[in-house]
Enzyme design. Sequence first.
Site, short mmCIF file in Angstrom:
data_model
loop_
_atom_site.label_atom_id
_atom_site.label_comp_id
_atom_site.label_asym_id
_atom_site.label_seq_id
_atom_site.Cartn_x
_atom_site.Cartn_y
_atom_site.Cartn_z
CB ILE A 14 -0.93 0.03 1.22
CG1 ILE A 14 -1.65 -1.31 1.37
CG2 ILE A 14 -1.96 1.14 1.08
CD1 ILE A 14 -2.69 -1.31 2.43
CD GLU A 83 7.07 -8.00 9.92
OE1 GLU A 83 6.39 -8.82 9.26
OE2 GLU A 83 8.26 -7.74 9.65
CG ASN A 86 -4.42 -10.93 10.69
OD1 ASN A 86 -4.36 -10.60 11.87
ND2 ASN A 86 -5.07 -10.22 9.79
CB THR A 123 -5.92 -2.37 10.02
OG1 THR A 123 -6.83 -3.41 9.68
CG2 THR A 123 -5.37 -2.66 11.42
CG ASP A 124 -11.07 -3.26 8.50
OD1 ASP A 124 -10.01 -3.89 8.66
OD2 ASP A 124 -11.89 -3.53 7.60
CD GLU A 125 -7.15 -7.55 10.29
OE1 GLU A 125 -6.52 -8.05 11.24
OE2 GLU A 125 -7.04 -7.92 9.12
CE1 TYR A 150 -1.15 -5.66 10.75
CE2 TYR A 150 -3.44 -6.39 10.62
CZ TYR A 150 -2.44 -5.49 10.27
OH TYR A 150 -2.74 -4.42 9.46
CE LYS A 154 -1.39 -0.99 11.61
NZ LYS A 154 -0.33 -0.19 10.94
CE LYS A 189 -0.90 -9.20 3.94
NZ LYS A 189 0.46 -8.83 3.71
NE ARG A 193 -1.54 -19.82 -0.27
CZ ARG A 193 -1.94 -20.74 0.60
NH1 ARG A 193 -2.88 -20.45 1.48
NH2 ARG A 193 -1.38 -21.94 0.63
P1 NAD Z 1 3.33 -4.84 3.43
O1 NAD Z 1 3.66 -5.97 4.34
O2 NAD Z 1 3.07 -5.11 1.98
O3 NAD Z 1 4.50 -3.74 3.49
C1 NAD Z 1 5.09 -3.32 4.69
C2 NAD Z 1 6.32 -2.50 4.34
O4 NAD Z 1 6.88 -2.00 5.57
C3 NAD Z 1 7.44 -3.30 3.65
O5 NAD Z 1 7.98 -2.55 2.60
C4 NAD Z 1 8.46 -3.53 4.75
O6 NAD Z 1 9.79 -3.65 4.26
C5 NAD Z 1 8.28 -2.27 5.58
N1 NAD Z 1 8.68 -2.45 6.99
C6 NAD Z 1 8.24 -3.40 7.86
N2 NAD Z 1 8.83 -3.25 9.06
C7 NAD Z 1 9.65 -2.17 8.96
C8 NAD Z 1 10.51 -1.49 9.86
N3 NAD Z 1 10.66 -1.93 11.12
N4 NAD Z 1 11.19 -0.40 9.43
C9 NAD Z 1 11.03 0.05 8.16
N5 NAD Z 1 10.24 -0.57 7.25
C10 NAD Z 1 9.56 -1.66 7.64
O7 NAD Z 1 2.10 -4.11 4.11
P2 NAD Z 1 0.82 -3.41 3.45
O8 NAD Z 1 -0.22 -4.43 3.20
O9 NAD Z 1 1.26 -2.52 2.37
O10 NAD Z 1 0.32 -2.53 4.70
C11 NAD Z 1 0.88 -1.24 4.92
C12 NAD Z 1 0.18 -0.59 6.09
O11 NAD Z 1 -1.21 -0.50 5.85
C13 NAD Z 1 0.32 -1.36 7.40
O12 NAD Z 1 0.49 -0.43 8.44
C14 NAD Z 1 -0.98 -2.10 7.54
O13 NAD Z 1 -1.30 -2.33 8.89
C15 NAD Z 1 -1.93 -1.10 6.92
N6 NAD Z 1 -3.16 -1.64 6.32
C16 NAD Z 1 -3.10 -2.63 5.40
C17 NAD Z 1 -4.27 -3.07 4.77
C18 NAD Z 1 -4.24 -4.16 3.72
O14 NAD Z 1 -5.29 -4.55 3.22
N7 NAD Z 1 -3.09 -4.66 3.29
C19 NAD Z 1 -5.50 -2.49 5.12
C20 NAD Z 1 -5.52 -1.48 6.11
C21 NAD Z 1 -4.35 -1.05 6.67
O1 DAU Z 2 -8.82 -5.48 7.06
C1 DAU Z 2 -7.58 -4.91 6.80
C2 DAU Z 2 -6.51 -5.99 6.86
O2 DAU Z 2 -6.64 -6.76 5.68
C3 DAU Z 2 -5.10 -5.41 6.98
O3 DAU Z 2 -4.97 -4.75 8.20
C4 DAU Z 2 -4.03 -6.53 6.89
O4 DAU Z 2 -2.74 -5.96 6.87
C5 DAU Z 2 -4.27 -7.29 5.60
O5 DAU Z 2 -3.36 -8.38 5.51
C6 DAU Z 2 -5.71 -7.82 5.53
O6 DAU Z 2 -5.92 -8.82 6.57
P1 DAU Z 2 -6.75 -10.17 6.29
O7 DAU Z 2 -6.31 -11.15 7.30
O8 DAU Z 2 -8.19 -9.89 6.14
O9 DAU Z 2 -6.16 -10.51 4.81
P2 DAU Z 2 -5.68 -11.88 4.12
O10 DAU Z 2 -5.38 -11.55 2.70
O11 DAU Z 2 -4.64 -12.58 4.90
O12 DAU Z 2 -7.00 -12.79 4.18
C7 DAU Z 2 -8.24 -12.34 3.65
C8 DAU Z 2 -9.28 -13.41 3.97
O13 DAU Z 2 -9.01 -14.59 3.19
C9 DAU Z 2 -9.29 -13.86 5.42
O14 DAU Z 2 -10.63 -14.14 5.81
C10 DAU Z 2 -8.47 -15.16 5.40
C11 DAU Z 2 -8.80 -15.75 4.04
N1 DAU Z 2 -7.74 -16.54 3.38
C12 DAU Z 2 -6.49 -16.02 3.32
C13 DAU Z 2 -5.47 -16.70 2.66
C14 DAU Z 2 -4.06 -16.15 2.57
C15 DAU Z 2 -8.06 -17.75 2.79
O15 DAU Z 2 -9.21 -18.23 2.82
N2 DAU Z 2 -7.07 -18.42 2.11
C16 DAU Z 2 -5.79 -17.96 2.03
O16 DAU Z 2 -4.94 -18.62 1.40
#
Ligand code: NAD
Ligand code: DAU
Length: 334
Positions: A14, A83, A86, A123-125, A150, A154, A189, A193
């Site tokens: 993101i 990080e 989950n 995050t909404d989590e 996780y 947060k 994710k 995946r």
């Molecule tokens: P990601 O795992 O893809 O990326 C995380 C990045 O942070 C990586 O580039 C990693 O190298 C860097 N990083 C981790 N630890 C670090 C440290 N100690 N110092 C410096 N850099 C570090 O994560 P993402 O999915 O892009 O999520 C980014 C942010 O958004 C997170 O804070 C997450 O909680 C939040 N978020 C994610 C989602 C989602 O759906 N993925 C939704 C809502 C909020």
């Molecule tokens: O809601 C925001 C969050 O969304 C962020 O804060 C997290 O950083 C981000 O990773 C994401 O968390 P989830 O746990 O919801 O995402 P994930 O992609 O791991 O899983 C999405 C859903 O799919 C969850 O219900 C678990 C399920 N799942 C996941 C994987 C990897 C499967 O059924 N099969 C899988 O192989």
Amino acid sequence: MPKNIIVTGGCGFIGSNFVHYVAKNHPETHVTVLDALTYAGNIENIKGLPADRVEFVHGNICDAELLDKIVPGHDAIVHYAAESHNDNSIADPEPFIQSNIVGTYRLLEAARKYDVRYHQISTDEVYGDLALDDSHRFTPESPYRPSSPYSSSKASADMLVRAWHRTYGLKTTISNCSNNYGPYQHVEKFIPRQVTNILDGIRPKLYGNGLNVRDWIHTEDHSSAVWAILTKGRIGETYLIGANGERNNLDVLHDILRVMGQPEDAFDWVRDRPGHDRRYAIDPTKLMTELGWKPKHTDFESGLKQTIQWYTDNEDWWRPAKAATEAKYKKQGQ
Ligand code: NAD
Ligand code: DAU
């Protein structure tokens, strides 16, 4: 308008999408990306962006001396680094405590020392989960009830941000966003995946009964919302970011299978995630009415198709992480 911002985690999914968004839509703003390049960070994610407007610093947010060197002279920190997965937090919570809690603390202290505006990406989590048949959605007034290592890390980080605002008067905002999809998301994710499994001839894997609901938003819409909050949000406030995208995992997987020309039962049921949150749902009214924000990607099917196409076209990007990710899942029975 911020002229010189630090984006932590700008080489992750993101964060890098936000850096692209700023480079494209706000060329007057210079971005310093601070990223430790963990397993989830990839410098390729920001390759090709103009070097005079996007600078990369390789380093850890927990490193106070480094922050003393780079924070002065910036007018805002947008904190994405974390990080984020989950399943990893269940297998080994330690890095989540360090990066998500200690890392946020160090950044807050640096922002306080140099009087820099601070935006926390959350995050909404943190709000826990909702029953599948609950008519409510999360609002900024919902109580914090995180379930996993996780989400509790947060939630802890958000609490620190609130305290630094109230106690020290730090100029903070927080946004809590729902599940993002789009390019550059790590293959651990859900959506990447399954898509890369199909491209690799591996059957997709669904946890539990597949009925868990996530509220999907395209990552570009997350970026535009963060920009709106950073530039127009009220200091000390929390904004929830979501695009009315609730869908259960089974339906999303069926969409992926259909778009990729596979039979609808061509997947495996696997072990459920311990403590698996049932449903997330965001009420984005405050963000929309107060800041006039609107999502652009309102058709999930078309956003998903574009995302599948991106993974199909960019095998060089995801291939290096694929085998190790699947080996880790196999060990966990997932
Ligand atoms: P990601 O795992 O893809 O990326 C995380 C990045 O942070 C990586 O580039 C990693 O190298 C860097 N990083 C981790 N630890 C670090 C440290 N100690 N110092 C410096 N850099 C570090 O994560 P993402 O999915 O892009 O999520 C980014 C942010 O958004 C997170 O804070 C997450 O909680 C939040 N978020 C994610 C989602 C989602 O759906 N993925 C939704 C809502 C909020
Ligand atoms: O809601 C925001 C969050 O969304 C962020 O804060 C997290 O950083 C981000 O990773 C994401 O968390 P989830 O746990 O919801 O995402 P994930 O992609 O791991 O899983 C999405 C859903 O799919 C969850 O219900 C678990 C399920 N799942 C996941 C994987 C990897 C499967 O059924 N099969 C899988 O192989």
